[in-house]
Design an enzyme around this catalytic site. Structure first.
Site, PDB file in Angstrom:
ATOM      1  NE  ARG A  28      -3.760   0.087   2.474  1.00 58.66           N
ATOM      2  CZ  ARG A  28      -4.662   0.240   3.438  1.00 58.66           C
ATOM      3  NH1 ARG A  28      -4.808  -0.696   4.352  1.00 58.66           N
ATOM      4  NH2 ARG A  28      -5.407   1.315   3.499  1.00 58.66           N
ATOM      5  CG  HIS A  74      -6.595  -0.635  -4.779  1.00 58.44           C
ATOM      6  ND1 HIS A  74      -5.335  -1.055  -4.426  1.00 58.44           N
ATOM      7  CD2 HIS A  74      -6.877   0.392  -3.951  1.00 58.44           C
ATOM      8  CE1 HIS A  74      -4.863  -0.316  -3.446  1.00 58.44           C
ATOM      9  NE2 HIS A  74      -5.792   0.581  -3.134  1.00 58.44           N
ATOM     10  CE1 TYR A 118     -21.810  16.640 -10.458  1.00 58.56           C
ATOM     11  CE2 TYR A 118     -20.483  16.742  -8.461  1.00 58.56           C
ATOM     12  CZ  TYR A 118     -21.719  16.723  -9.079  1.00 58.56           C
ATOM     13  OH  TYR A 118     -22.869  16.794  -8.328  1.00 58.56           O
TER      14      TYR A 118
END
Length: 745
Positions: A28, A74, A118
């Site tokens: 990670r 993931h 968006y």
């Protein structure tokens, strides 16, 4: 049947924690040294490739990319994936952005990106051509995804040292990485030099990589320390913003900040503006008359307007020393190497990169060679087939099925095949095509027998042999493979490199000389809530009535002096007058809690006075336990900001009064039970500030001193007691240490 395992709890917890820590470190938080990417970045880029979000195709919704990445590769939440996508698209954070973002992807001033529904994104051209190319040639290992329903690349076949180009930062368990970004062209040159000569040291490689190249520009001012940093992989880089001087109208000058230190990006730009404002308010930078942030999409532009005749160099040095305009970037080049975290120097990073390049190049050309050899095998079979095409046609016409014909072509088996002539059968038994060749013959169309098609086949076979020779040479010759890698690096540099942005130099931050200000008289104002400020005497005089009414403490002081704050805990705090906000009469001021160690939650202010007014005087101290003493004011001239002003007799004791002795000839003390005593100040002995003092009044059980006053003998001094007027001068004069007089009103 369940089995109960008895084990030591601490050992189990230790093993579980170590497993968790290694998972965070490797899977990670830390980048892989080979491609310089964290797992979330690698998976996002690979998923974008799978989705077909190429640089020359339309953008795709970020939410689609994030959802697909989370569902396939993931499973750690959409916010972590979207955050990684946003950072890879921000050109002010990455030396080489990897994602082409469309929409609001945040700003250098710390504004967050719009929601993923968006915004849109696609791969950058460099990402597609340099980071993701050749994945179809099996150049890297593939591993199962989290639920073993998909395959994902263990590492991307990146053809530049991305760990250096884009840098990295991340916090794991017990360790963190912080690698600055570098110039792509310089890194490519250093990699090429290392391939040619692997004995180069980190210091020699710095001939090519001069130092970090931050996307925000700026100036690195400790260039001499960089060799040590690149040798060890750890250290601190001092970086300044770029400041230019512009001339305005009427002789005015402007300090214009056009580049900022890399650590300043985000909310620290606003913090910098606040720090500059504080310097102006504290009169450390009185030459600055206006601050404006004119930054836009075109770049950073912070303008400081100066008074005429301002000392520009002093102001620059002041900003470097007192604000984030000069900051430190901590370097810790930690990355995952062969599944383990290691701190690497410049040479070690390039060494790992070169090994990786030779590995993926070897695998690439082994795959290409196998493909060309397979193609050559088929081509040679077709060429041989043309020479015996009549026999092959006879075999095909005489065979009952395809397998019978294939067995004849590969092994010369003629059983069951009808031949027109015995000679044909004899020739058929001598055929020995390979399986692949036989299948190609069976799949061949008759149009291939046209003369032009045959010529093309012969030419194609020649090209194939040339490629085989080329690939075998690359695989068997170190220099030939090195040339391939060198050409790739040169092409990448030529196509994608940009000029250096960060300047490198050696500079010392000069201590700015404090401007010699004239010692001016000011008026100190502090209201009952503890908000303090200073104003010009003329401002006070114009508003004297309102100032006296609204403020608890009002007195004159000098700008170079200090203010003493005595509290009920027997402590004295000092505040420099120049640290107090100076301005207009209606300004609110600043809580004294913020200017010294005084805490309004733990102690109460007893008196506030200028230090200069008590140095050559005697101070009278009165406590709630009835203790009194006189202390020389010189004892309070201490350099520390907080000192003990007096010693209290018991833990419950509190300081009630601390006033200059020349304010009156008599001391009047009032208790909670209504006892008053008046005696001469001359009866109070002088003591050290560390002494408890002597008894001023004998207190009854559970009684304590509530108030105390210094009064003059020839001036009537009246106070309000139980809502009635009480003249203190009329209280019977007695000796110190008396019981006092009970006042009934």
């Amino acid at each position: 049947m369940e089995e109960i395992i008895r084990t030591e709890y601490s050992e189990l917890m230790q093993k579980a924690y170590i497993d968790y820590a290694m998972s965070v470190i490797v899977s990670r938080a830390l980048p892989d040294v080979r491609d310089g990417l964290k797992p979330v970045q690698r998976r996002t880029l690979y998923d974008m490739l799978e989705l077909g979000t190429y640089w020359d195709r339309p953008y795709r919704k970020s939410a689609r990319i994030v959802g697909d990445t989370m569902g396939k590769y993931h499973p750690h939440g959409d916010s972590s994936i979207y955050d990684a996508l946003v950072v890879m698209a921000q050109d002010f954070k990455k030396g080489q952005p990897l994602v082409d973002g469309h929409g609001n992807f945040g700003s250098i001033e710390g504004d967050g990106a719009a929601a993923m529904r968006y915004t849109e994104a696609r791969l950058m051209k460099i990402t597609q051509e340099v980071y993701l190319q050749d994945l179809d040639k099996d150049v890297v290992n593939w591993v199962p995804n989290f639920d073993e329903t998909e395959k994902e690349p263990e590492v991307l076949p990146v053809r530049i040292p991305n760990l250096l180009v884009n840098g990295s930062d991340g916090i794991a368990v017990g360790m963190a990485t912080s690698i600055p970004p570098h110039n792509l062209g310089e890194v490519a040159d250093a990699a090429r030099a290392y391939i040619r000569n692997s004995s180069l040291t980190s210091r020699q490689l710095m001939k090519y990589i001069k130092g970090p190249d931050f996307p925000t520009g700026g100036i690195v001012v400790n260039m001499d320390e960089l060799p040590e940093i690149y040798e060890t992989g750890t250290g601190k880089i001092r970086i300044r913003g770029k400041v230019e001087v512009e001339q305005g109208k009427n002789g005015k000058q402007y300090l214009v900040i056009t580049e900022i230190p890399y650590p300043m990006i985000g909310a620290n730009i606003g913090k910098f503006l606040c720090d500059v404002a504080e310097l102006v308010e504290s009169r450390q930078a009185p030459e600055i008359t206006d601050i404006s942030n004119q930054s836009s999409k075109e770049g950073i532009r912070i303008v400081l307007e100066l008074r005429r005749g301002a000392d520009v160099e002093r102001l620059k040095n002041l900003l470097y020393r007192k604000t984030r305009l000069e900051d430190t970037f901590g370097v810790n080049m930690l990355a995952v190497v062969n599944g383990r975290p290691e701190t690497l120097g410049l040479k070690q990073i390039l060494d790992q990169f070169v090994d990786f390049q030779f590995d993926i190049t070897t695998r690439k050309y082994q795959r290409l060679l196998a493909k060309e050899m397979e193609k050559e095998e088929i081509q040679e079979g077709l060429i041989r087939a043309v020479d015996v095409i009549d026999l092959i046609i006879e075999i095909l016409r005489g065979s009952r099925n395809q397998q019978q014909a294939k067995d004849c072509l590969t092994m010369g088996v003629t059983d069951g095949i009808r031949f027109r002539h015995k000679t044909s059968e004899k020739q058929a038994k001598e055929l020995c095509f390979t399986n692949r060749q036989a299948q190609a013959i069976l799949d061949m169309r008759l149009v291939k027998l046209i003369g032009l098609e045959l010529d093309a086949l012969y030419k194609e076979n020649e090209e194939t042999k040339k490629k085989i020779d080329l690939y075998e040479n690359i695989l068997n010759n170190y220099d030939a493979m090195a040339d391939v890698i060198l050409k790739d690096l040169e092409h990448t540099k030529k196509e994608f490199a940009r000029p250096r942005r960060t300047q490198l130099m050696n500079a010392q931050t000069a201590e700015p000389e404090e401007p010699e200000e004239e010692d001016a008289e000011l008026v100190f104002l502090m209201d009952r809530f503890g908000y303090a400020r200073t104003v010009e005497p003329s401002v006070y005089e114009r508003n004297q009535e309102a100032a006296d009414k609204e403020n608890k403490y009002v007195f004159r002081c000098m700008s170079s002096g200090k203010i003493c704050i005595f509290t009920d805990r027997g402590t004295m705090h000092t505040v420099r007058v120049k640290d107090l906000p100076f301005g207009k009469f209606r300004d609110k001021g600043t809580p004294v809690d913020n200017l010294c160690n005084y805490s309004s939650a733990e102690e109460e202010i007893v008196s506030v006075t200028p230090l200069a007014d008590i140095l050559d005087k005697k101070l009278v101290f009165v406590t709630s336990a009835g203790m009194v003493k006189v202390v020389d004011g010189g004892e309070f001239n201490a350099s520390k900001r907080t000192i003990s002003a007096t010693r209290l007799s018991v833990e419950e004791d509190r300081l009630v009064m601390a006033s200059p002795a020349d304010q009156g000839e008599f001391l009047v003390m009032q208790t909670v039970d209504g006892y008053f005593i008046r005696f001469a100040v001359s009866e109070i002995p002088e003591k050290k500030k560390t002494a408890v003092g002597v008894r001023g009044i004998r207190l009854g059980a559970d009684d304590r001193v509530e108030k105390a006053w210094l009064i003059a003998s020839r001036m009537e001094f009246a106070v309000s007691y139980k809502e009635k007027k009480l003249i203190l001068n009329k209280i019977r004069l007695s000796k110190r240490d008396g019981k006092g007089t009970k006042v009934r009103v």
